[in-house]
Design an enzyme around this catalytic site. Sequence first.
Site, PDB file in Angstrom:
ATOM      1  N   TYR A  69     -11.974  -3.010  -2.169  1.00 30.50           N
ATOM      2  CA  TYR A  69     -12.400  -3.233  -0.780  1.00 30.50           C
ATOM      3  C   TYR A  69     -13.923  -3.347  -0.650  1.00 30.50           C
ATOM      4  CZ  TYR A  69      -7.781  -2.583   1.410  1.00 30.50           C
ATOM      5  OH  TYR A  69      -6.476  -2.737   1.843  1.00 30.50           O
TER       6      TYR A  69
ATOM      7  N   HIS B 276      -1.350  -5.606   1.610  1.00 34.51           N
ATOM      8  CA  HIS B 276      -2.608  -6.339   1.434  1.00 34.51           C
ATOM      9  C   HIS B 276      -2.299  -7.727   0.895  1.00 34.51           C
ATOM     10  CE1 HIS B 276      -6.650  -7.453   0.102  1.00 34.51           C
ATOM     11  NE2 HIS B 276      -6.049  -7.925  -0.978  1.00 34.51           N
TER      12      HIS B 276
ATOM     13  N   GLU C  20      -9.381 -10.670  -7.076  1.00 34.08           N
ATOM     14  CA  GLU C  20      -8.444  -9.546  -6.970  1.00 34.08           C
ATOM     15  C   GLU C  20      -7.398  -9.568  -8.090  1.00 34.08           C
ATOM     16  OE1 GLU C  20      -9.044  -9.095  -2.133  1.00 34.08           O
ATOM     17  OE2 GLU C  20      -7.137  -9.853  -2.874  1.00 34.08           O
TER      18      GLU C  20
ATOM     19  N   ARG D  82       3.820  -7.271   8.973  1.00 33.14           N
ATOM     20  CA  ARG D  82       3.187  -6.202   9.763  1.00 33.14           C
ATOM     21  C   ARG D  82       3.773  -6.141  11.177  1.00 33.14           C
ATOM     22  NH1 ARG D  82      -2.881  -7.688   7.639  1.00 33.14           N
ATOM     23  NH2 ARG D  82      -2.998  -6.268   5.866  1.00 33.14           N
TER      24      ARG D  82
ATOM     25  N   LYS E  24       0.846  -1.200   0.000  1.00 33.20           N
ATOM     26  CA  LYS E  24       0.000   0.000   0.000  1.00 33.20           C
ATOM     27  C   LYS E  24       0.885   1.256   0.000  1.00 33.20           C
ATOM     28  CE  LYS E  24      -3.342  -2.506   2.886  1.00 33.20           C
ATOM     29  NZ  LYS E  24      -4.265  -2.390   4.041  1.00 33.20           N
TER      30      LYS E  24
ATOM     31  N   PHE F  85     -14.739   2.805   8.503  1.00 30.76           N
ATOM     32  CA  PHE F  85     -13.457   3.293   7.961  1.00 30.76           C
ATOM     33  C   PHE F  85     -13.353   3.130   6.441  1.00 30.76           C
ATOM     34  CE2 PHE F  85     -12.927  -1.068   9.570  1.00 30.76           C
ATOM     35  CZ  PHE F  85     -12.475  -1.720   8.431  1.00 30.76           C
TER      36      PHE F  85
ATOM     37  N   ASN G  53      -1.056  -0.375   7.751  1.00 27.69           N
ATOM     38  CA  ASN G  53      -0.459  -1.709   7.929  1.00 27.69           C
ATOM     39  C   ASN G  53       0.266  -2.216   6.685  1.00 27.69           C
ATOM     40  OD1 ASN G  53      -2.669  -2.374   6.394  1.00 27.69           O
ATOM     41  ND2 ASN G  53      -3.620  -3.729   7.905  1.00 27.69           N
TER      42      ASN G  53
END
Length: 230
Positions: free
Chosen positions: A128, A194, A205, A181, A88, A136, A191
């Site tokens: 997502y 993914h 995905e 992580r 990310k 969130f 974090n």
Amino acid sequence: IPYDPYHIRSDSNIHFDFSCADGRNAALATLANLGRNSTLPAAYAHHTNAAASSHGYAWIAAIPAAVYMLQDQEVHAAEMERTFIAIKPDGVQRGLISEIVSRFERKGYKLVAIKLVVPSKQFAEKHYHDLKERPFFSGLCDFLSSGPVLAMVWEGEGVIKYGRKLIGATDPSKSEPGTIRGDLAVVVGRNIIHGSDGPETAKDEIALWFQPKELVSYTSNEEKWIYGVN
Ligand code: IDP
Ligand code: MG
């Protein structure tokens, strides 16, 4: 051929598609033709060597080994799975690309696709979509689309589940030391990585982030040392 990320694709730039049963049959047919009057079982046998050279076909001696290699590869390819892994924007900005990539590499997984992209918010929302009811969600999608993301597909036996193990728990304050992580992140909102959480999400995905032609099927030199049964 329908898109299926679990199979080595036949439209890639390698010479053999070991996952395709037809490929093996074609190879065996070719070998049978090459052997002329010799039957296929004879081509399998280790001692075709003498027979082959007495007929002036010493090169046929190489065929049995090739047949065994084909079979090994085919069996192996059938067990391979692929997962989607993304670093990310926080991981990219913190210079953690090589650290993270090397953990997957050193484990023995094979990189089959990689690209750096800045996803749109709409794209992040698709990625997502499972979380759209969560408070969130909007902030998470803003963040994912805030900068470059390193999108990758990794291949290997059990890579979906074990990839999640390498990554560690969602909240880095609970991730074990030794995980990505656990070692490299502090809070859940940052974090850094993914990873697909199951076979279905992996498939979805990979299809969302990559075109089929971007997935590169190849035999890695190390595979014969990474896989094997005794
Ligand atoms: P995962 O990334 O370990 O699969 P998910 O539950 O699928 O975890 O959540 C996706 C992402 O959403 C997480 O990686 C994290 O960035 C973010 N996230 C999850 N839970 C929270 C939260 O409680 N607050 C803020 N962000 C969260
Ligand atoms: Mg998840």
